[in-house]
Scaffold this motif. Structure first.
Motif, PDB file in Angstrom:
ATOM      1  N   LEU A 180       0.832  -1.205   0.000  1.00 41.13           N
ATOM      2  CA  LEU A 180       0.000   0.000   0.000  1.00 41.13           C
ATOM      3  C   LEU A 180       0.860   1.246   0.000  1.00 41.13           C
ATOM      4  CD1 LEU A 180      -2.453  -0.867   2.902  1.00 41.13           C
ATOM      5  CD2 LEU A 180      -3.140  -0.545   0.555  1.00 41.13           C
ATOM      6  N   GLU A 209      -3.279   5.520  -0.300  1.00 41.75           N
ATOM      7  CA  GLU A 209      -4.310   4.528  -0.609  1.00 41.75           C
ATOM      8  C   GLU A 209      -5.091   4.094   0.626  1.00 41.75           C
ATOM      9  OE1 GLU A 209      -2.487   2.201  -4.414  1.00 41.75           O
ATOM     10  OE2 GLU A 209      -1.493   1.867  -2.482  1.00 41.75           O
ATOM     11  N   TYR A 210      -4.470   4.071   1.768  1.00 47.17           N
ATOM     12  CA  TYR A 210      -5.232   3.634   2.936  1.00 47.17           C
ATOM     13  C   TYR A 210      -5.935   4.790   3.649  1.00 47.17           C
ATOM     14  CZ  TYR A 210      -1.282   4.715   6.087  1.00 47.17           C
ATOM     15  OH  TYR A 210      -0.285   5.316   6.794  1.00 47.17           O
ATOM     16  N   ARG A 241     -11.029   5.380   2.451  1.00 51.89           N
ATOM     17  CA  ARG A 241     -11.693   4.162   2.934  1.00 51.89           C
ATOM     18  C   ARG A 241     -12.131   3.231   1.809  1.00 51.89           C
ATOM     19  NH1 ARG A 241     -13.997   4.099   8.457  1.00 51.89           N
ATOM     20  NH2 ARG A 241     -13.069   5.843   9.537  1.00 51.89           N
ATOM     21  N   THR A 251     -10.752   2.898  -1.264  1.00 54.28           N
ATOM     22  CA  THR A 251      -9.572   2.242  -1.829  1.00 54.28           C
ATOM     23  C   THR A 251      -9.061   1.174  -0.867  1.00 54.28           C
ATOM     24  OG1 THR A 251      -8.975   4.282  -2.982  1.00 54.28           O
ATOM     25  CG2 THR A 251      -7.256   2.622  -2.766  1.00 54.28           C
ATOM     26  N   LEU A 252      -9.008   1.505   0.424  1.00 52.64           N
ATOM     27  CA  LEU A 252      -8.567   0.536   1.419  1.00 52.64           C
ATOM     28  C   LEU A 252      -9.502  -0.670   1.441  1.00 52.64           C
ATOM     29  CD1 LEU A 252      -6.740  -0.397   3.699  1.00 52.64           C
ATOM     30  CD2 LEU A 252      -8.156   0.947   5.275  1.00 52.64           C
ATOM     31  N   TYR A 296      -8.688  -3.072  -1.266  1.00 50.33           N
ATOM     32  CA  TYR A 296      -7.503  -3.878  -0.951  1.00 50.33           C
ATOM     33  C   TYR A 296      -7.869  -4.997   0.032  1.00 50.33           C
ATOM     34  CZ  TYR A 296      -3.828  -1.106  -3.150  1.00 50.33           C
ATOM     35  OH  TYR A 296      -2.999  -0.489  -4.049  1.00 50.33           O
ATOM     36  N   LYS A 347      -7.044  -2.195   9.806  1.00 51.45           N
ATOM     37  CA  LYS A 347      -7.654  -0.852   9.802  1.00 51.45           C
ATOM     38  C   LYS A 347      -7.245  -0.081  11.057  1.00 51.45           C
ATOM     39  CE  LYS A 347     -11.847  -2.215   7.331  1.00 51.45           C
ATOM     40  NZ  LYS A 347     -13.322  -2.352   7.498  1.00 51.45           N
ATOM     41  N   LEU A 349      -3.644   1.101  10.547  1.00 45.44           N
ATOM     42  CA  LEU A 349      -3.549   2.168   9.558  1.00 45.44           C
ATOM     43  C   LEU A 349      -4.179   3.459  10.068  1.00 45.44           C
ATOM     44  CD1 LEU A 349      -4.275   0.108   6.323  1.00 45.44           C
ATOM     45  CD2 LEU A 349      -2.055   0.790   7.258  1.00 45.44           C
ATOM     46  N   THR A 379      -7.590   4.034  10.371  1.00 43.82           N
ATOM     47  CA  THR A 379      -8.890   4.357   9.780  1.00 43.82           C
ATOM     48  C   THR A 379     -10.054   3.879  10.634  1.00 43.82           C
ATOM     49  OG1 THR A 379      -8.926   2.326   8.469  1.00 43.82           O
ATOM     50  CG2 THR A 379      -7.938   4.278   7.443  1.00 43.82           C
TER      51      THR A 379
END
Length: 191
Positions: A36, A40-41, A44, A46-47, A50, A124, A127, A129
Motif C-alpha cells: 500500500l 491509498e489507505y 476508505r 480504496t482501502l 484492498y 484498519k 492504519l 482508519t
C-alpha cells in the motif's frame, strides 16, 4: 498452607511437553502480502478494495507491517514522537488515542502482531482508519499525510492435527517473529 511443590513442578513439565508436542504439529506458512501507498489507505473505499482481496482464513494469523520507504523513516518517527507527546496530555478513554509502545529500535519493521479473529479490522486499526481505544499504530492519525509505502505480510498458523490452536501458542510463535525482527512499535507478547 501445605503445597506439594514437587507435584506442581511435574505438572508444569507435563504441560510444557504437551505445548511442545502441539507446536511440533504446527505449520506457519505465507498467507498473503499487501502493498500500500499511504495515500491509498487514507481513502476508505480504496482501502476496502484492498482488504476485500484478502482471502478468508479460519486459522490464526501472524502479521508484519514493514515500511518500504526507509529514507522517510526518520521523518515518520519524528512525527510520531511529536504526536505521542501531545497525545499523552489528552484524557484517557476520552480523546487520547491508544498508541502502540514505541521501542526506538533501528528496523524497517513497524509492527509484528497476531490475529485470531478479525485480521482486516486489526489492519484498519493499525492504519488509523478505525478505532481509537485499541492499542495500535494508528498511522494516519500522526503521519501528517507523509508519502510512503508499506508492505503487510500475513502468515497462517495451521495445525496439522486439526486441533484448535490456542491463543497462547500463537503468542509463542509471534514472540519468535518479534525477537527476530525487532519492530519499532508494539510489545512482545506477555508470555
Amino acid at each position: 498452607m501445605k503445597i506439594d511443590s514437587e507435584h506442581i513442578v511435574k505438572q508444569s513439565e507435563e504441560f510444557a511437553l504437551n505445548i511442545a508436542k502441539q507446536i511440533s504439529k504446527i505449520t506457519v506458512r505465507p498467507f498473503c502480502e499487501i502493498s500500500l501507498h499511504s495515500s491509498e489507505y487514507r481513502d476508505r473505499k480504496t482501502l476496502s478494495n484492498y482488504l476485500h482481496k484478502i482471502p478468508k482464513s479460519d486459522n490464526p494469523l501472524i502479521y508484519i507491517i514493514q515500511i518500504k520507504s526507509p529514507k522517510i523513516l526518520s521523518t515518520l518517527i519524528d512525527y510520531f514522537e511529536d504526536y505521542q507527546s501531545a497525545n499523552k496530555l489528552k484524557v484517557k478513554n476520552k480523546d487520547r488515542v491508544n498508541l502502540s509502545r514505541y521501542n526506538k529500535t533501528s528496523s524497517d519493521i513497524l509492527y509484528v502482531g497476531s490475529s485470531t479473529t478479525d485480521f482486516k479490522t486489526r489492519i484498519k486499526n493499525h492504519l488509523g482508519t478505525e478505532g481509537n481505544r485499541v492499542y495500535s499504530l494508528h498511522l494516519c492519525k500522526w503521519d501528517n499525510c507523509l508519502e510512503y509505502d508499506l508492505n503487510i505480510f500475513a502468515y497462517e498458523v495451521i495445525s496439522e492435527s486439526n486441533e484448535i490452536i490456542e491463543r497462547f501458542i500463537v503468542e509463542i510463535l509471534e514472540q519468535q517473529f518479534w525477537d527476530k525482527l525487532s519492530p519499532i512499535f508494539g510489545k512482545r507478547s506477555g508470555l
